[in-house]
Scaffold this active site. Sequence first.
Site, PDB file in Angstrom:
ATOM      1  CG  HIS A 135      -0.463   0.126   2.528  1.00 52.43           C
ATOM      2  ND1 HIS A 135      -0.023  -0.944   3.239  1.00 52.43           N
ATOM      3  CD2 HIS A 135      -0.280   1.205   3.338  1.00 52.43           C
ATOM      4  CE1 HIS A 135       0.399  -0.549   4.427  1.00 52.43           C
ATOM      5  NE2 HIS A 135       0.263   0.758   4.514  1.00 52.43           N
ATOM      6  CG  HIS A 137       0.622   4.350   4.428  1.00 51.71           C
ATOM      7  ND1 HIS A 137      -0.197   3.750   5.353  1.00 51.71           N
ATOM      8  CD2 HIS A 137      -0.097   5.380   3.894  1.00 51.71           C
ATOM      9  CE1 HIS A 137      -1.369   4.362   5.369  1.00 51.71           C
ATOM     10  NE2 HIS A 137      -1.337   5.354   4.502  1.00 51.71           N
ATOM     11  CG  ASP A 139       4.772   1.516   6.853  1.00 53.15           C
ATOM     12  OD1 ASP A 139       4.142   2.011   5.909  1.00 53.15           O
ATOM     13  OD2 ASP A 139       4.229   0.811   7.731  1.00 53.15           O
ATOM     14  CG  HIS A 198      -3.217   0.146   7.611  1.00 51.99           C
ATOM     15  ND1 HIS A 198      -2.829   0.843   8.729  1.00 51.99           N
ATOM     16  CD2 HIS A 198      -2.371   0.526   6.620  1.00 51.99           C
ATOM     17  CE1 HIS A 198      -1.787   1.601   8.421  1.00 51.99           C
ATOM     18  NE2 HIS A 198      -1.495   1.437   7.152  1.00 51.99           N
ATOM     19  CG  ASN A 229      -1.246   5.801  10.337  1.00 56.05           C
ATOM     20  OD1 ASN A 229      -2.263   6.473  10.513  1.00 56.05           O
ATOM     21  ND2 ASN A 229      -0.410   6.022   9.342  1.00 56.05           N
TER      22      ASN A 229
HETATM   23 ZN   LIG Z   1       0.247   1.944   6.239  1.00 58.90          ZN
END
Ligand SMILES: [Zn+2]
Length: 280
Positions: A135, A137, A139, A198, A229
């Site tokens: 995804h 993000h 990280d 998420h 998060n």
């Molecule tokens: Zn994430």
Amino acid sequence: MTTSDPIKTLDHFFSLPSKIRFQVLIFAFVVGFSFSHCQIGKVTESPTAPTNQTSPLTLTSSRHLEWIKIKETVWIHRSFGEFGGQVYSANGLVILTNKGAVVVDTPWTESQTEELFSGVKAKFQKEILFLVVTHAHDDRMAGVPLFQIRNIPVYSTSLTAKLAKERGFGKTNPILDIQTRLGAGNQSVEVFFPGHGHSADNIVVWLPETHILFGGCLIKALDAKDLGNVKEADLNEWPNSVKRVLSRYPDAEVVVPGHGDWGKLDLLRHTIRLLVTPDH
Ligand SMILES: [Zn+2]
């Protein structure tokens, strides 16, 4: 011998009349104080900088990529990054095939991504075939530009590709909506979009040969006390998305969460429990 010889200089200093010696000492003291004051000035300037840019970065840059073996051919690459002023670890995968290595998600920083490249070469003597990102993000994607520099294909869904472009994470090839199973030598990688959890674009990765499920940030570690998060989470839909993963991969032997220790299918049930408790 030059005048920079310290013994000669010292001899010369002591041969001077005492009044001049005193003036030299005063001069040296004033110069020394000025230099040290500049140093103090620099240090006192730093607290005015935003603390979330200074101290956590120091912590992050001091952490190195770690390797955790699940099976001979499947390893976790664990990196470290900052979120909300705290340093956390993040998991990605490296799958070793007879043709090269497949990487799932990049480390959290570019420097740890460099460590990933050197580690894959030194530890496993493999070239990287392609990267799958789960995804959009940081990280999961902070190291994407470094894959692009090396001309390593980066695959995602079209939604992740769109979000990644908007967020400046680099360009990905959005083939995963249609091509959900990618062959890589003697192994393969399957991706599955279970629905919003998420994030709106979170996918999981299934390794059919080793029965390893990479849940990414959709799945929480057993010791996770909260959902992390949740800025882009859909808390109502998230349990249903996890249930879809459970019913699709009931024979998963290993489950790897986005953060924390890997385990078994308990992690999926634990994630559902976290979501259905009244606190959330
Ligand atoms: Zn994430």
